[in-house]
Design a protein around this motif. Structure first.
Motif, PDB file in Angstrom:
ATOM      1  N   THR A 324     -10.957  29.581  32.760  1.00 14.30           N
ATOM      2  CA  THR A 324      -9.610  30.016  32.495  1.00 14.30           C
ATOM      3  C   THR A 324      -8.687  30.263  31.900  1.00 14.30           C
ATOM      4  N   ALA A 325      -9.395  28.895  30.991  1.00 17.90           N
ATOM      5  CA  ALA A 325      -7.839  29.211  29.708  1.00 17.90           C
ATOM      6  C   ALA A 325      -8.190  30.286  28.777  1.00 17.90           C
ATOM      7  N   TYR A 326      -8.816  32.086  29.143  1.00 16.92           N
ATOM      8  CA  TYR A 326      -9.643  32.068  28.251  1.00 16.92           C
ATOM      9  C   TYR A 326      -8.765  33.444  29.337  1.00 16.92           C
ATOM     10  N   SER A 327      -8.105  33.316  30.294  1.00 18.02           N
ATOM     11  CA  SER A 327      -7.653  35.058  31.318  1.00 18.02           C
ATOM     12  C   SER A 327      -7.449  36.140  30.745  1.00 18.02           C
ATOM     13  N   THR A 328      -6.810  35.543  29.313  1.00 13.55           N
ATOM     14  CA  THR A 328      -6.409  36.640  28.646  1.00 13.55           C
ATOM     15  C   THR A 328      -7.351  37.531  28.338  1.00 13.55           C
ATOM     16  N   THR A 329      -8.728  37.014  27.666  1.00 16.90           N
ATOM     17  CA  THR A 329      -9.233  38.097  27.341  1.00 16.90           C
ATOM     18  C   THR A 329     -10.199  38.473  27.987  1.00 16.90           C
ATOM     19  N   ALA A 330     -10.295  38.516  28.982  1.00 19.04           N
ATOM     20  CA  ALA A 330     -11.005  39.283  30.195  1.00 19.04           C
ATOM     21  C   ALA A 330      -9.827  40.789  30.185  1.00 19.04           C
ATOM     22  N   THR A 331      -8.308  40.440  29.709  1.00 20.41           N
ATOM     23  CA  THR A 331      -7.462  42.057  29.564  1.00 20.41           C
ATOM     24  C   THR A 331      -7.462  42.601  29.274  1.00 20.41           C
ATOM     25  N   LEU A 332      -7.992  42.361  27.808  1.00 22.39           N
ATOM     26  CA  LEU A 332      -8.593  42.687  26.787  1.00 22.39           C
ATOM     27  C   LEU A 332      -9.875  43.577  26.409  1.00 22.39           C
ATOM     28  N   LEU A 333     -11.067  42.723  27.751  1.00 20.37           N
ATOM     29  CA  LEU A 333     -11.934  43.104  27.294  1.00 20.37           C
ATOM     30  C   LEU A 333     -11.849  45.157  28.036  1.00 20.37           C
ATOM     31  N   GLN A 334     -11.518  44.448  28.907  1.00 19.02           N
ATOM     32  CA  GLN A 334     -11.148  46.035  29.809  1.00 19.02           C
ATOM     33  C   GLN A 334     -10.916  46.818  29.144  1.00 19.02           C
ATOM     34  N   LEU A 335      -9.311  46.845  28.234  1.00 11.43           N
ATOM     35  CA  LEU A 335      -8.959  47.637  26.835  1.00 11.43           C
ATOM     36  C   LEU A 335     -10.501  47.655  26.264  1.00 11.43           C
ATOM     37  N   LEU A 336     -10.657  47.496  25.612  1.00 11.63           N
ATOM     38  CA  LEU A 336     -12.018  47.987  24.805  1.00 11.63           C
ATOM     39  C   LEU A 336     -12.758  48.300  25.613  1.00 11.63           C
ATOM     40  N   SER A 337     -13.164  48.180  26.633  1.00  9.99           N
ATOM     41  CA  SER A 337     -14.581  49.665  27.307  1.00  9.99           C
ATOM     42  C   SER A 337     -13.967  50.914  26.816  1.00  9.99           C
TER      43      SER A 337
END
Length: 337
Positions: A324-337
């Protein structure tokens, strides 16, 4: 049928072998980064990945796209002398210019002394990248010879050694980015030595002074293409680290890493298609048009599939692997898709 039949036999088998090897190597690399991310924390992990990203972009100054040039120049050929000359020339260029590159970066790190890109990070990171680039020459040669089982073994061996080094670093209590970059540099040097010794035994050595200049001229388009690829895939992480700091890079880095892992399928296909296209052009240029059309259609379909796959899998994958410490990473990965 003269074109489709080889694609369904020799080339397809090589593509599957290379895909399997690349998949396993990338998977081990991803595990290594996940372990480091959880061990070092967001900020220190950001220093690690940002330094490697910056150095990858700058490495074009000495790698010059020689790996792609080797795929083109030696693709689908049985001429041992040609192969020996090509790889020996590439090692001389990469080894010599790369050593100077490491020295220049060390001096730059001493003068610059940025909070994220410190001198120890730049030095050990540049040594690691230099060693990996030397090892990549062997991988490119065996790809060109369509001996992808050897490529498979060398790539996986490299990632396993890095993972083992990281595990030992954790056991020894290493908690700094420069410590793990040192481990990566030692691993890279070891694999580079193994790869070069294997090349000497399998192909031999052939030094040609005239080949040095001609290779430098021929590789320029490949180097420029590689530079654009690295800028597209790595420069954003270095920019984030420079302007926003290592914590932002630590959140952004895993998204780039996962995206790169998803991209292993088209990268594996490329490693097989390019030598085939090169050999087709030399043997029968009339067949090249159909081969290129099939390649374009295949890459388009792969791109569409990867886009939607990353979009829907981003959040569960990031939460499962990084926490969960990297929750922002999930949103960034969706944008990068």
């Amino acid at each position: 049928m003269s074109l489709i039949s080889p694609l369904k036999s020799h080339l397809v088998r090589n593509a599957l072998v290379l895909l399997g090897g690349t998949s396993l190597a990338r998977s081990i690399s991803a595990v290594t980064l996940i372990v480091l991310a959880r061990t070092l924390g967001v900020e220190t992990f950001g220093q690690y990945v940002a330094t490697l990203a910056l150095l990858r972009v700058l490495s074009v100054a000495f790698s010059l796209g020689l790996d792609s040039w080797l795929l083109y120049a030696c693709g689908n050929t049985a001429d041992q002398q040609r192969l020996a000359t090509a790889w020996t020339t590439s090692v001389i260029i990469k080894g010599g210019v790369g050593a100077l590159w490491v020295g220049v970066l060390a001096l730059a790190g001493y003068i610059w002394n940025h909070e994220t890109f410190t001198l120890p990070l730049l030095f050990w990171g540049s040594v690691a990248v230099w060693a990996e680039e030397l090892a990549a020459i062997g991988w490119a040669v065996f790809k060109a010879k369509l001996q992808n089982r050897t490529t498979f073994g060398l790539m996986v061996l490299f990632q396993l050694i890095i993972l083992l080094g990281v595990i030992l670093g954790i056991v020894w209590g290493v908690h700094t980015a420069q410590g793990y970059l040192f481990i990566r540099s030692v691993s890279g040097i070891l694999v580079a030595l193994i790869t070069l010794v294997w090349l000497v035994q399998q192909i031999g050595v052939q030094v040609s002074c005239s080949q040095l200049l001609s290779s430098l001229r021929a590789t320029l388009p490949f180097g420029f293409s590689m530079f654009l690829a690295y800028v597209y895939g790595r420069a954003d992480l270095a920019i984030v680290a420079y302007w926003l700091g290592s914590r932002a890079a630590g959140l952004y880095g895993p998204a780039v890493s996962l995206l790169t892992t998803f991209m292993l399928i088209p990268a594996s296909v490329y490693g097989v298609v390019l030598p085939y296209l090169s050999g087709t052009y030399r043997e029968d240029p009339r067949r090249l048009d159909l081969a290129v059309r099939l390649s374009l259609v295949g890459y388009t379909l792969l791109g569409v599939g990867l886009t939607f796959g990353v979009l829907f899998l981003a959040k569960p994958v990031v939460f499962l692997l990084y926490g969960t410490a990297y929750s922002t990473t999930a949103t960034l990965l969706q944008l990068l898709s």
